[in-house]
Design an enzyme around this catalytic site. Structure first.
Site, PDB file in Angstrom:
ATOM      1  N   LYS A  91       0.824  -1.222   0.000  1.00  0.00           N
ATOM      2  CA  LYS A  91       0.000   0.000   0.000  1.00  0.00           C
ATOM      3  C   LYS A  91       0.858   1.272   0.000  1.00  0.00           C
ATOM      4  O   LYS A  91       0.489   2.266  -0.613  1.00  0.00           O
ATOM      5  CB  LYS A  91      -0.959  -0.006   1.189  1.00  0.00           C
ATOM      6  CG  LYS A  91      -2.068  -1.060   1.067  1.00  0.00           C
ATOM      7  CD  LYS A  91      -3.036  -0.963   2.231  1.00  0.00           C
ATOM      8  CE  LYS A  91      -4.051  -2.085   2.229  1.00  0.00           C
ATOM      9  NZ  LYS A  91      -4.998  -2.000   3.344  1.00  0.00           N
ATOM     10  N   ASP A 127      -9.978   2.571   3.095  1.00  0.00           N
ATOM     11  CA  ASP A 127     -10.129   1.851   4.374  1.00  0.00           C
ATOM     12  C   ASP A 127     -10.826   2.723   5.426  1.00  0.00           C
ATOM     13  O   ASP A 127     -11.738   2.263   6.121  1.00  0.00           O
ATOM     14  CB  ASP A 127      -8.752   1.412   4.914  1.00  0.00           C
ATOM     15  CG  ASP A 127      -8.214   0.185   4.185  1.00  0.00           C
ATOM     16  OD1 ASP A 127      -9.014  -0.552   3.577  1.00  0.00           O
ATOM     17  OD2 ASP A 127      -6.982  -0.022   4.236  1.00  0.00           O
TER      18      ASP A 127
HETATM   19  P1  NAP Z   1       0.212  -3.959   9.090  1.00  0.00           P
HETATM   20  O1  NAP Z   1       0.418  -2.757   8.243  1.00  0.00           O
HETATM   21  O2  NAP Z   1       1.214  -5.058   9.035  1.00  0.00           O
HETATM   22  O3  NAP Z   1       0.058  -3.423  10.611  1.00  0.00           O
HETATM   23  C1  NAP Z   1      -0.018  -4.228  11.694  1.00  0.00           C
HETATM   24  C2  NAP Z   1      -0.212  -3.410  12.976  1.00  0.00           C
HETATM   25  O4  NAP Z   1      -0.448  -4.346  14.009  1.00  0.00           O
HETATM   26  C3  NAP Z   1       0.986  -2.606  13.414  1.00  0.00           C
HETATM   27  O5  NAP Z   1       0.549  -1.535  14.203  1.00  0.00           O
HETATM   28  C4  NAP Z   1       1.776  -3.604  14.264  1.00  0.00           C
HETATM   29  O6  NAP Z   1       2.509  -2.995  15.314  1.00  0.00           O
HETATM   30  C5  NAP Z   1       0.648  -4.367  14.913  1.00  0.00           C
HETATM   31  N1  NAP Z   1       1.025  -5.738  15.228  1.00  0.00           N
HETATM   32  C6  NAP Z   1       1.442  -6.720  14.377  1.00  0.00           C
HETATM   33  N2  NAP Z   1       1.640  -7.859  15.052  1.00  0.00           N
HETATM   34  C7  NAP Z   1       1.352  -7.589  16.364  1.00  0.00           C
HETATM   35  C8  NAP Z   1       1.382  -8.365  17.558  1.00  0.00           C
HETATM   36  N3  NAP Z   1       1.735  -9.647  17.534  1.00  0.00           N
HETATM   37  N4  NAP Z   1       1.024  -7.760  18.706  1.00  0.00           N
HETATM   38  C9  NAP Z   1       0.655  -6.461  18.733  1.00  0.00           C
HETATM   39  N5  NAP Z   1       0.633  -5.673  17.625  1.00  0.00           N
HETATM   40  C10 NAP Z   1       0.967  -6.235  16.459  1.00  0.00           C
HETATM   41  O7  NAP Z   1      -1.163  -4.650   8.768  1.00  0.00           O
HETATM   42  P2  NAP Z   1      -2.518  -3.975   8.208  1.00  0.00           P
HETATM   43  O8  NAP Z   1      -2.524  -4.012   6.731  1.00  0.00           O
HETATM   44  O9  NAP Z   1      -2.729  -2.667   8.870  1.00  0.00           O
HETATM   45  O10 NAP Z   1      -3.584  -5.050   8.697  1.00  0.00           O
HETATM   46  C11 NAP Z   1      -3.866  -5.174  10.071  1.00  0.00           C
HETATM   47  C12 NAP Z   1      -5.164  -5.926  10.267  1.00  0.00           C
HETATM   48  O11 NAP Z   1      -6.224  -5.181   9.689  1.00  0.00           O
HETATM   49  C13 NAP Z   1      -5.179  -7.294   9.598  1.00  0.00           C
HETATM   50  O12 NAP Z   1      -5.752  -8.212  10.480  1.00  0.00           O
HETATM   51  C14 NAP Z   1      -6.091  -7.106   8.394  1.00  0.00           C
HETATM   52  O13 NAP Z   1      -6.820  -8.281   8.110  1.00  0.00           O
HETATM   53  C15 NAP Z   1      -7.017  -6.016   8.881  1.00  0.00           C
HETATM   54  N6  NAP Z   1      -7.588  -5.220   7.773  1.00  0.00           N
HETATM   55  C16 NAP Z   1      -8.917  -5.327   7.559  1.00  0.00           C
HETATM   56  C17 NAP Z   1      -9.495  -4.578   6.547  1.00  0.00           C
HETATM   57  C18 NAP Z   1     -10.973  -4.702   6.300  1.00  0.00           C
HETATM   58  O14 NAP Z   1     -11.452  -4.169   5.309  1.00  0.00           O
HETATM   59  N7  NAP Z   1     -11.712  -5.346   7.169  1.00  0.00           N
HETATM   60  C19 NAP Z   1      -8.729  -3.708   5.758  1.00  0.00           C
HETATM   61  C20 NAP Z   1      -7.357  -3.625   6.022  1.00  0.00           C
HETATM   62  C21 NAP Z   1      -6.790  -4.391   7.040  1.00  0.00           C
HETATM   63  P3  NAP Z   1       4.013  -2.462  15.181  1.00  0.00           P
HETATM   64  O15 NAP Z   1       3.889  -1.019  14.803  1.00  0.00           O
HETATM   65  O16 NAP Z   1       4.571  -2.686  16.519  1.00  0.00           O
HETATM   66  O17 NAP Z   1       4.679  -3.310  14.114  1.00  0.00           O
END
Ligand code: NAP
Length: 314
Positions: A91, A127
């Site tokens: 992204k 989003d």
């Molecule tokens: P991302 O960019 O990889 O971000 C992950 C976030 O979660 C970061 O803040 C990271 O913290 C934190 N994190 C990762 N592993 C963790 C752990 N074990 N414990 C605590 N914090 C943790 O991912 P993303 O694209 O934002 O996606 C995140 C979630 O949103 C996913 O589950 C995805 O399925 C969901 N999502 C849903 C939609 C929808 O339309 N429903 C759309 C987009 C995303 P750090 O800063 O410490 O690395």
């Protein structure tokens, strides 16, 4: 199932289409780019929308590595694409590839929707607005009226949601993130948007707390909505990202995860008597907003919802 919707295309395919000036018999004019991309629910959801609206186009999935992403986005025009969706981990690269990034995407630092506009590439993030529509649909509330606690605030989805809270002028936002340095930086970026005093009461409109029970407990009296934007809950072995003892019945709890549909957080919320919803409606509405960007017309929501439910049945 349309075989193209299941096939995973590559940068090599895209290069060939760009050389040929189009995708020929495949009819491919849209795709989701990611790595991995085989689990994406966007192809069946968007194909159902295209078919229902009688739009003669095919939506594909294309896997590109982080090293390939920039080239892939540059080829969209020559391959005669209408646009694309972008998912993990591209992204930010998608935003960087845009000639005409939308202001909201720039603030969030990411683009999940691309539009080929003449020879230029425009980029958007749907989003945040998708979440606004999802909250209305699930809880009949407006984000702007709420005091929000955001878990995983610094990921792609978390930042999009945090900046949407700022754009809406929501009453209060509490940031929680595993990596403190990223949270400090996000707090500084958001602070100017929360400098006004909308809230009646002593709690700061923008707060940042460590991911610890005691610190979060101290915030919960001034929170209406908890959003999980971290991936904690995707795996069956994960705990709830918020201790069940912190969830009171008056809360609304929204997990952006949609598969599995009942995460540990949602189970804990239901157990506490709180209102709870998973990320399916956010997925639906962000996709509907992408469709609206590509075609300038309302998306067929009911068709898209049905296609989503069919493809992510547990
Ligand atoms: P991302 O960019 O990889 O971000 C992950 C976030 O979660 C970061 O803040 C990271 O913290 C934190 N994190 C990762 N592993 C963790 C752990 N074990 N414990 C605590 N914090 C943790 O991912 P993303 O694209 O934002 O996606 C995140 C979630 O949103 C996913 O589950 C995805 O399925 C969901 N999502 C849903 C939609 C929808 O339309 N429903 C759309 C987009 C995303 P750090 O800063 O410490 O690395």
């Amino acid at each position: 199932m349309n075989p193209i919707a299941e096939h995973v295309f590559s940068l090599g395919d895209l290069r060939a289409w760009a050389r040929a000036g189009g995708t020929g018999d495949t009819g491919i004019r849209l795709a989701v780019f990611g790595d991995p991309v085989n689990h994406s629910a966007s192809p069946p959801m968007q194909q159902a929308a295209l078919d229902t609206c009688g739009i003669p186009a095919t939506y594909a999935r294309i896997r590109v590595s982080p090293e390939e992403a920039a080239e892939a986005f540059r080829l969209l025009h020559a391959a005669k694409f209408i646009g694309a969706n972008v998912t993990i981990p591209h992204k930010a690269a998608a935003l960087a590839a845009c000639d005409e990034p939308d202001a909201r995407a720039v603030r969030a630092g990411s683009a999940n929707t691309l539009l080929v506009r003449g020879e230029k590439l425009a980029g958007f993030t749907t989003d945040g607005p998708g979440l606004v529509r999802a909250l209305r649909a699930e809880f009949s509330v407006d984000l702007r009226d709420l005091r929000v606690l955001l878990l995983g605030a610094c990921g792609g989805a978390g930042r999009a949601i945090a900046f949407q809270c700022a754009e809406e002028g929501c009453e209060r936002l509490v940031l929680v993130n595993r990596t403190r340095e990223k949270a400090n930086a996000l707090f500084a970026e958001l602070a100017p948007s929360f400098s006004g005093s909308r809230l009646v009461g002593p709690a700061a409109r923008l707060a940042l707390v460590p991911w610890e029970d005691a610190a979060i407990r101290a915030q919960m009296d001034c929170v209406d909505l908890v959003i999980n934007a971290s991936p904690v809950g995707l795996s069956p072995a994960d705990p709830s990202p918020l201790s069940p003892s912190l969830i009171a019945p008056h809360l609304m709890v929204f997990d952006t995860i949609y598969n599995p549909p009942r995460t540990p957080l949602l189970r804990a919320a239901e157990h506490a008597g709180a209102r709870a919803a998973n990320g399916l409606s956010m997925l639906l509405h962000q996709g509907a907003l992408s469709f609206e960007i590509w075609f300038g017309r309302e998306a067929p929501l009911a068709t898209m919802r049905k296609a989503l439910l069919d493809c992510i049945k547990p």
